[in-house]
Write an enzyme that holds these catalytic residues in place. Structure first.
Site, mmCIF file in Angstrom:
data_model
loop_
_atom_site.group_PDB
_atom_site.id
_atom_site.type_symbol
_atom_site.label_atom_id
_atom_site.label_comp_id
_atom_site.label_asym_id
_atom_site.label_seq_id
_atom_site.Cartn_x
_atom_site.Cartn_y
_atom_site.Cartn_z
ATOM 1 N N CYS A 150 0.727 -1.675 0.060
ATOM 2 C CA CYS A 150 0.195 -0.334 -0.044
ATOM 3 C C CYS A 150 0.724 0.963 -0.315
ATOM 4 C CB CYS A 150 -0.577 -0.273 0.995
ATOM 5 S SG CYS A 150 -2.068 1.627 1.411
ATOM 6 N N PHE B 96 -7.802 5.404 -2.055
ATOM 7 C CA PHE B 96 -8.384 6.833 -2.405
ATOM 8 C C PHE B 96 -7.577 7.481 -4.109
ATOM 9 C CE2 PHE B 96 -6.438 9.043 0.500
ATOM 10 C CZ PHE B 96 -5.097 10.584 -0.472
ATOM 11 N N HIS C 109 -4.145 6.326 -3.704
ATOM 12 C CA HIS C 109 -3.783 6.019 -2.966
ATOM 13 C C HIS C 109 -3.949 4.438 -2.412
ATOM 14 C CE1 HIS C 109 -3.810 5.568 1.696
ATOM 15 N NE2 HIS C 109 -2.879 4.816 1.348
ATOM 16 N N HIS D 123 3.000 8.444 7.404
ATOM 17 C CA HIS D 123 2.427 8.815 5.567
ATOM 18 C C HIS D 123 1.071 9.435 5.852
ATOM 19 C CE1 HIS D 123 -0.563 6.429 7.373
ATOM 20 N NE2 HIS D 123 -1.056 5.466 6.877
ATOM 21 N N ALA E 93 -1.794 11.786 8.060
ATOM 22 C CA ALA E 93 -2.333 13.102 8.877
ATOM 23 C C ALA E 93 -2.765 11.656 10.360
ATOM 24 C CB ALA E 93 -4.138 13.679 8.616
ATOM 25 N N LYS F 128 -13.527 8.235 -3.626
ATOM 26 C CA LYS F 128 -13.909 6.655 -3.089
ATOM 27 C C LYS F 128 -13.835 5.971 -3.740
ATOM 28 C CE LYS F 128 -12.067 7.058 1.210
ATOM 29 N NZ LYS F 128 -11.064 6.938 1.530
#
Length: 368
Positions: free
Chosen positions: A69, A130, A160, A284, A286, A362
């Protein structure tokens, strides 16, 4: 000597549960160093926003199920002045469906075994994944920005996503009853895991690239990839093994650190002088402030879905999963400005530019 290093100006901001998870991991046999980054938050038994180093052991569960990821950043050829939100919202359809391209060829070209072909290749997936379109809000390091050949007037795109179901299959195939002991790195068992892990990491890179091309294709634009970094992995490092769980690499060049869907994101450059202090790793994103369950419980009482389809920065959010839009709401995340400030205070990064979200995608698949 305490093996845990916390990167933050105020440790009281960390969730006690996340710190407890970090301490349990630090107590593993053979674990030598553990770093909690400013976005540290509690995960499914393992703290997220952390890096772990051991001289001779590998722990697959520290990498987790979403192997590979990460985040890709693209500079598109679309001028900001020509980007129309309403047009983009109308055009972004069919992107949750399987990619109609030649998946086997795409994997083979990247050196990934074609047997790992899957209908999920080229799709974002759920959770915190997203695609986001942005514009440059502010260039902080003008000379460096220009030297990198970057353009201020373009629409940018962050992708992402990860290895989808492949990473989960790899983790399950190598699961152990006693997770704390890990796998000795010089064993056939470790070699087998690392081979599967490396294939999943590369699969995720291909996935992000196809996703980017699909989104650009819907809008009739193109672009160039500025960076692609991995957040969940284990790699050889300084004679041992470095595990990152929700941590960006500080040894791969430029890094993008996203805020929540309603906050700014940052393009940063890692600084080498103190990189080892944080195991050559960075925040990576918040980081979650609330768990998914808590976010849904708190926010679904206060807001309607339509309220969360627009943000305080004027950006739009496409998310037709009624639960996910509450779980992933900006309020559920920490202040990205404080995360960036902590990294700067620790001497780990230089901010190159700040980016403002325009449109976050999303899922268009409807869920009850």
């Amino acid at each position: 000597m305490n093996p845990i290093t916390l990167i933050a100006t105020d440790h009281r901001r960390f969730d006690p549960l996340a710190l407890d998870q970090l301490e349990r991991t630090a107590a593993y046999d053979g674990m030598a160093r553990v770093v909690g980054l400013p976005d540290l938050h509690a995960g499914n038994g393992i703290a997220v926003g952390a890096a772990f180093w051991a001289p001779d052991r590998i722990w697959p569960h520290l990498v987790g199920s979403d192997i590979g990821c990460g985040m890709a950043l693209w500079e598109t050829d679309c001028p900001v002045r020509k980007f129309r939100l309403a047009f983009a919202e109308r055009k972004l359809h069919g992107l949750d469906d399987p990619w109609p391209g030649d998946a086997r060829a795409a994997l083979e070209e990247a050196g990934v075994p074609p047997a790992l072909v899957s209908p999920a290749l080229g799709t974002i997936g759920g959770g915190n994944h997203f695609v986001e379109f942005l514009r440059i809000e502010r260039v902080v390091a003008d000379a460096r920005f220009d030297a990198l050949g970057l353009r201020r007037d373009r629409v940018w795109m962050m992708v992402h996503s990860g290895s989808r179901g492949l990473g989960q299959a790899v983790q399950q195939a190598h699961a152990r009853a006693d997770i704390s002991r890990g796998i000795m790195a010089d064993t056939p068992e470790a070699s087998a895991y690392l081979a599967d892990h490396d294939a999943a990491v590369q699969w995720a890179v291909v996935n992000r690239q196809i996703i980017a091309h699909r989104f650009c294709g819907c809008l009739g634009i193109s672009g160039r990839r500025v960076l692609d970094i991995c957040h969940n992995s284990v790699i050889p490092h300084q004679g041992g093994w470095l595990h990152r769980k929700g941590a960006a690499p500080a040894d791969r060049g430029l890094v993008t650190i996203p805020g929540s869907r309603g906050d700014f994101s940052y393009l940063v450059e890692p600084l080498a002088d103190r990189a080892d202090h944080a195991l050559h790793s960075l925040a990576h994103g918040a980081g979650r402030k609330w768990s998914r369950k808590d976010a849904h419980a708190r926010l679904s009482r206060r807001f309607k879905v339509a309220d969360l389809q627009r943000t305080g920065l004027g950006s739009h959010v496409i998310c037709e999963d009624r639960r996910l839009i509450f779980e992933e709401a900006p309020d559920a995340y920490k202040d990205i400005g404080m995360v960036i400030a902590d990294l700067e205070q620790a001497g780990l990064i230089r901010v190159i530019a700040q980016l403002r979200p325009l449109l976050s995608y999303k899922t268009r698949g409807r869920h009850d």
